[in-house]
Design a protein around this motif. Structure first.
Motif, mmCIF file in Angstrom:
data_model
loop_
_atom_site.group_PDB
_atom_site.id
_atom_site.type_symbol
_atom_site.label_atom_id
_atom_site.label_comp_id
_atom_site.label_asym_id
_atom_site.label_seq_id
_atom_site.Cartn_x
_atom_site.Cartn_y
_atom_site.Cartn_z
ATOM 1 N N THR A 104 0.845 -1.195 0.000
ATOM 2 C CA THR A 104 0.000 0.000 0.000
ATOM 3 C C THR A 104 0.877 1.241 0.000
ATOM 4 O O THR A 104 1.895 1.295 0.693
ATOM 5 N N PHE A 105 0.471 2.237 -0.776
ATOM 6 C CA PHE A 105 1.247 3.458 -0.949
ATOM 7 C C PHE A 105 0.372 4.673 -0.635
ATOM 8 O O PHE A 105 -0.674 4.863 -1.254
ATOM 9 N N ASP A 106 0.817 5.473 0.321
ATOM 10 C CA ASP A 106 0.097 6.687 0.723
ATOM 11 C C ASP A 106 0.767 7.935 0.144
ATOM 12 O O ASP A 106 1.954 7.925 -0.183
ATOM 13 N N ALA A 236 8.312 6.882 5.888
ATOM 14 C CA ALA A 236 7.771 8.193 6.260
ATOM 15 C C ALA A 236 8.791 9.000 7.052
ATOM 16 O O ALA A 236 8.779 10.231 7.033
ATOM 17 N N ALA A 237 9.679 8.297 7.750
ATOM 18 C CA ALA A 237 10.679 8.963 8.587
ATOM 19 C C ALA A 237 11.973 9.258 7.838
ATOM 20 O O ALA A 237 12.979 9.628 8.447
ATOM 21 N N ILE A 258 1.696 -3.783 4.062
ATOM 22 C CA ILE A 258 2.872 -2.940 4.268
ATOM 23 C C ILE A 258 2.549 -1.485 3.942
ATOM 24 O O ILE A 258 1.971 -1.183 2.897
ATOM 25 N N LEU A 259 2.955 -0.606 4.837
ATOM 26 C CA LEU A 259 2.799 0.829 4.627
ATOM 27 C C LEU A 259 4.022 1.392 3.923
ATOM 28 O O LEU A 259 5.138 1.332 4.429
ATOM 29 N N ALA A 268 13.910 6.610 -2.035
ATOM 30 C CA ALA A 268 14.454 5.399 -1.416
ATOM 31 C C ALA A 268 13.436 4.267 -1.442
ATOM 32 O O ALA A 268 13.805 3.091 -1.547
ATOM 33 N N THR A 269 12.163 4.602 -1.361
ATOM 34 C CA THR A 269 11.107 3.581 -1.444
ATOM 35 C C THR A 269 11.116 2.923 -2.820
ATOM 36 O O THR A 269 11.011 1.696 -2.939
ATOM 37 N N VAL A 270 11.240 3.735 -3.848
ATOM 38 C CA VAL A 270 11.304 3.216 -5.218
ATOM 39 C C VAL A 270 12.504 2.278 -5.359
ATOM 40 O O VAL A 270 12.396 1.191 -5.944
#
Length: 303
Positions: A104-106, A236-237, A258-259, A268-270
Motif C-alpha cells: 500500500t502506498f500513501d 515516512a521517517a 505494508i505501509l 528510497a522507497t522506489v
C-alpha cells in the motif's frame, strides 16, 4: 486440479474473458475450415483467398468480444469497488492460510507513482494507492494505476491534520474532496480509505478528543472501510533504502499489509521496492491489491 481459491476475482474475470474469446475463435476457424474443405470445385488460390478473408473476419469478431468482455469486467469492478452504504467491506480476521502481501502506498500521486507502477508491472504484482489531493499535474498516474489493475483508495485531500480532524464534519468534507478527485480519474468513488496517521494516531486528540473512536464507526456506516498496516516500511521517517528493505521484509504473518509512501520525496522507497518484491516472492507470497473481500488490517484506537 486448478485451485481457483488462489486467484483474485480480477484474475478469474480475465480467465473467463480469454476462455470466451478462445472458444469464439475456435468455432469460427472450424466453420471457415469446413467451408473451404467442402468447396472442392474452387481452385487452391480461391480457397486461400477465402481462408484469409474468413480469418480476418474471425480476428475482427474476436477483438470485438475481447473489448466487450473488458468493458464488462471494468463495469463490474467499478460497481463492486464503489461506496455502497449498508454493504460490508473487508474482513478483520483472514479466514485462510494463503500467503498474501498487500503493498500500500500513501500520499501520492507524484513522479514516484509512475516509477512504482513500472516496477510492479515487471514483477506482475498488484498494489493499492491511497491518494491525496497533492500534485495535480500527476493525477493522470491515478488512472494509469487503475488501468494497470491496481486498486485506488482514498487517503486525504489536504493531509492537514488540524483541518482534517477539527471535527467529524471536517473529516468527511475532506474525504468528499479526495473522493471527487478519484471520480474524475477513474469514474467512481472508492470504498477503501486510510486515515491520515492511521486509525491509531494520537495527534488527532490535539484537535478533537475521541474523534477516531467515532470515525471508525461512521465511515463504515457510510459504506467505506479503513485499512491500517501490520508492517511499517519506515519510509515516512526518511529511512534509507537499506532500512526500508529491512523494515518491509520483517513480516511473518500469512496476510501482510505494508505501509509505503509514493510522494515525491520517497526515492528510497522506489529503490527498495524490487528487493521487497523478490524477498516475498521467494517465500511463496503473492502480491494482491485490496478488494472488497480483502483482509482489513485495523489498529487499536488511541483516541
Amino acid at each position: 486440479m486448478f485451485n481457483f481459491r488462489r486467484l483474485s476475482r480480477r484474475q478469474i474475470y480475465n480467465i473467463n474473458k480469454y476462455t470466451l474469446c478462445g472458444l469464439v475463435f475456435f468455432a469460427l476457424c472450424a466453420t471457415a475450415f469446413c467451408m473451404v474443405a467442402n468447396s472442392r470445385g474452387n481452385s487452391v488460390e480461391n480457397r486461400i483467398a477465402f481462408m484469409k478473408s474468413e480469418m480476418a473476419a474471425v480476428a475482427e469478431v474476436t477483438d470485438q468480444v475481447a473489448v466487450k468482455a473488458s468493458e464488462e469486467i471494468r463495469t463490474a469492478r467499478d460497481k463492486n469497488f464503489a461506496v455502497q452504504p449498508g454493504v460490508p467491506v473487508g474482513m478483520e480476521k483472514p479466514t485462510d492460510d494463503e500467503k498474501v502481501v498487500y503493498l500500500t502506498f500513501d500520499d501520492g500521486p507524484s513522479e514516484n507513482t509512475k516509477k512504482i507502477i513500472e516496477i510492479l508491472a515487471r514483477y506482475n504484482a498488484k498494489a493499492t494507492f491511497f491518494i491525496t489531493g497533492a500534485n495535480e499535474e500527476c493525477r493522470p498516474y491515478i488512472k494509469e494505476a487503475y488501468d494497470a489493475g491496481h486498486t485506488i483508495g482514498l487517503h486525504t485531500f489536504s493531509h492537514d491534520y488540524g483541518a482534517v480532524y477539527a471535527s467529524d464534519e471536517a473529516y468527511f468534507d475532506d474525504l468528499a474532496k479526495i473522493g471527487g478527485v478519484a471520480k474524475e480519474q477513474i469514474g467512481y468513488v472508492p470504498c477503501f480509505i486510510r486515515f491520515p496517521g492511521g486509525s491509531s494516531n494520537k495527534v488527532s486528540a490535539k484537535y478533537n478528543k475521541g474523534i477516531m473512536s467515532r470515525l471508525v464507526t461512521s465511515v463504515q456506516e457510510q459504506g467505506y472501510q479503513y485499512y491500517d498496516w501490520n508492517i511499517d516500511s519506515g519510509d515516512a521517517a526518511g529511512s534509507s533504502k537499506e532500512q526500508i528493505e529491512a523494515n518491509a521484509t520483517a513480516g511473518t504473518a500469512n496476510h501482510i499489509m505494508i505501509l509505503f509512501h509514493d510522494s515525491q520525496t520517497k526515492g528510497a522507497t522506489v529503490e527498495a521496492l524490487p528487493y521487497v518484491l523478490e524477498y516475498y516472492t521467494n517465500l511463496g507470497y503473492r502480491f494482491e491489491a485490496i478488494d472488497r473481500e480483502s483482509y482489513s488490517c485495523h489498529h487499536g484506537l488511541k483516541n
